[in-house]
Design a protein around this motif. Structure first.
Motif, PDB file in Angstrom:
ATOM      1  N   LEU A 119       0.718  -1.317  -0.075  1.00  0.00           N
ATOM      2  CA  LEU A 119      -0.080  -0.006   0.066  1.00  0.00           C
ATOM      3  C   LEU A 119       0.659   1.166   0.018  1.00  0.00           C
ATOM      4  N   VAL A 120       0.656   2.093  -1.052  1.00  0.00           N
ATOM      5  CA  VAL A 120       1.287   3.442  -1.009  1.00  0.00           C
ATOM      6  C   VAL A 120       0.450   4.168  -0.308  1.00  0.00           C
ATOM      7  N   LYS A 121       0.977   4.834   0.762  1.00  0.00           N
ATOM      8  CA  LYS A 121       0.175   5.764   1.700  1.00  0.00           C
ATOM      9  C   LYS A 121      -0.011   7.076   0.986  1.00  0.00           C
ATOM     10  N   PRO A 149       7.261   7.095  -4.313  1.00  0.00           N
ATOM     11  CA  PRO A 149       6.081   7.102  -5.139  1.00  0.00           C
ATOM     12  C   PRO A 149       5.701   8.659  -4.841  1.00  0.00           C
ATOM     13  N   MET A 150       6.162   9.463  -4.089  1.00  0.00           N
ATOM     14  CA  MET A 150       5.617  10.765  -3.965  1.00  0.00           C
ATOM     15  C   MET A 150       6.763  11.687  -3.938  1.00  0.00           C
ATOM     16  N   GLY A 160       7.551  14.094  -1.816  1.00  0.00           N
ATOM     17  CA  GLY A 160       8.530  14.355  -0.646  1.00  0.00           C
ATOM     18  C   GLY A 160       8.403  13.037  -0.005  1.00  0.00           C
ATOM     19  N   PRO A 161       8.644  13.171   1.406  1.00  0.00           N
ATOM     20  CA  PRO A 161       8.445  11.985   2.321  1.00  0.00           C
ATOM     21  C   PRO A 161       7.280  11.162   2.115  1.00  0.00           C
ATOM     22  N   SER A 162       7.575   9.701   2.210  1.00  0.00           N
ATOM     23  CA  SER A 162       6.129   8.937   1.781  1.00  0.00           C
ATOM     24  C   SER A 162       6.516   7.568   2.525  1.00  0.00           C
ATOM     25  N   GLU A 163       5.466   6.915   2.766  1.00  0.00           N
ATOM     26  CA  GLU A 163       5.343   5.420   3.360  1.00  0.00           C
ATOM     27  C   GLU A 163       4.923   4.509   2.653  1.00  0.00           C
ATOM     28  N   VAL A 164       5.147   3.367   2.506  1.00  0.00           N
ATOM     29  CA  VAL A 164       4.728   2.134   1.701  1.00  0.00           C
ATOM     30  C   VAL A 164       4.567   0.946   2.676  1.00  0.00           C
ATOM     31  N   GLU A 165       3.325   0.637   2.912  1.00  0.00           N
ATOM     32  CA  GLU A 165       3.142  -0.515   3.746  1.00  0.00           C
ATOM     33  C   GLU A 165       2.802  -1.848   3.071  1.00  0.00           C
ATOM     34  N   ILE A 166       3.185  -2.839   3.951  1.00  0.00           N
ATOM     35  CA  ILE A 166       3.289  -4.478   3.282  1.00  0.00           C
ATOM     36  C   ILE A 166       2.363  -5.195   4.265  1.00  0.00           C
ATOM     37  N   ARG A 167       1.583  -5.804   3.533  1.00  0.00           N
ATOM     38  CA  ARG A 167       0.465  -6.570   4.516  1.00  0.00           C
ATOM     39  C   ARG A 167       0.134  -7.878   3.942  1.00  0.00           C
ATOM     40  N   PRO A 168       0.520  -8.823   4.669  1.00  0.00           N
ATOM     41  CA  PRO A 168       0.155 -10.260   4.069  1.00  0.00           C
ATOM     42  C   PRO A 168      -1.290 -10.606   3.772  1.00  0.00           C
TER      43      PRO A 168
END
Length: 121
Positions: free
Chosen positions: A6-8, A100-101, A103-111
């Motif tokens: 997930l790209v936040k 992906p952004m 500036g600062p960004s987060e990517v979440e990994i969920r099984p």
């Protein structure tokens, strides 16, 4: 193992502007690598939450809530569905991902749940 990546969302993604062409090209190359490696099952970007709706459930009641939604850091701007051997492989691929952004960004990994998670029943 399948994982949802997930790209936040960020204030930039929620503003609804189109991504920078250089970033789109870099992401396109990354997606090609994922596909060639047999990792990529599907993925896409999402329009800002202002274009979305939520449906709230309370027993038999349903309430439609119009976007935009607050708490941008809790929203999703895009996603991939990957087939990987384990979480470590997923992390390794995310580390290779272009930011992906702007500036600062987060990517979440969920099984994802797999049939084996539910036992024999």
């Amino acid at each position: 193992m399948r994982v949802m990546v997930l790209v936040k969302a960020t204030p930039d993604s929620e503003a609804g502007g189109m991504p920078d062409p250089a970033m789109m090209a870099a992401m396109g190359r990354f997606n090609e690598e994922l596909a060639k490696a047999g990792i990529l099952l599907t993925g896409d970007g999402l329009k800002p939450s202002s274009a979305g709706k939520r449906v709230a459930f309370d027993g038999a009641d349903r309430t439609v809530i119009d976007g935009p939604f607050a708490a941008t850091s809790e929203l999703v701007a895009g996603f991939w569905l990957w087939q990987v051997k384990d979480m470590e492989e997923a992390i390794a691929w995310v580390r290779r991902c272009p930011n992906p952004m702007p500036g600062p960004s987060e990517v979440e990994i969920r099984p994802l749940y797999e049939p084996a998670d539910f036992g024999e029943d």
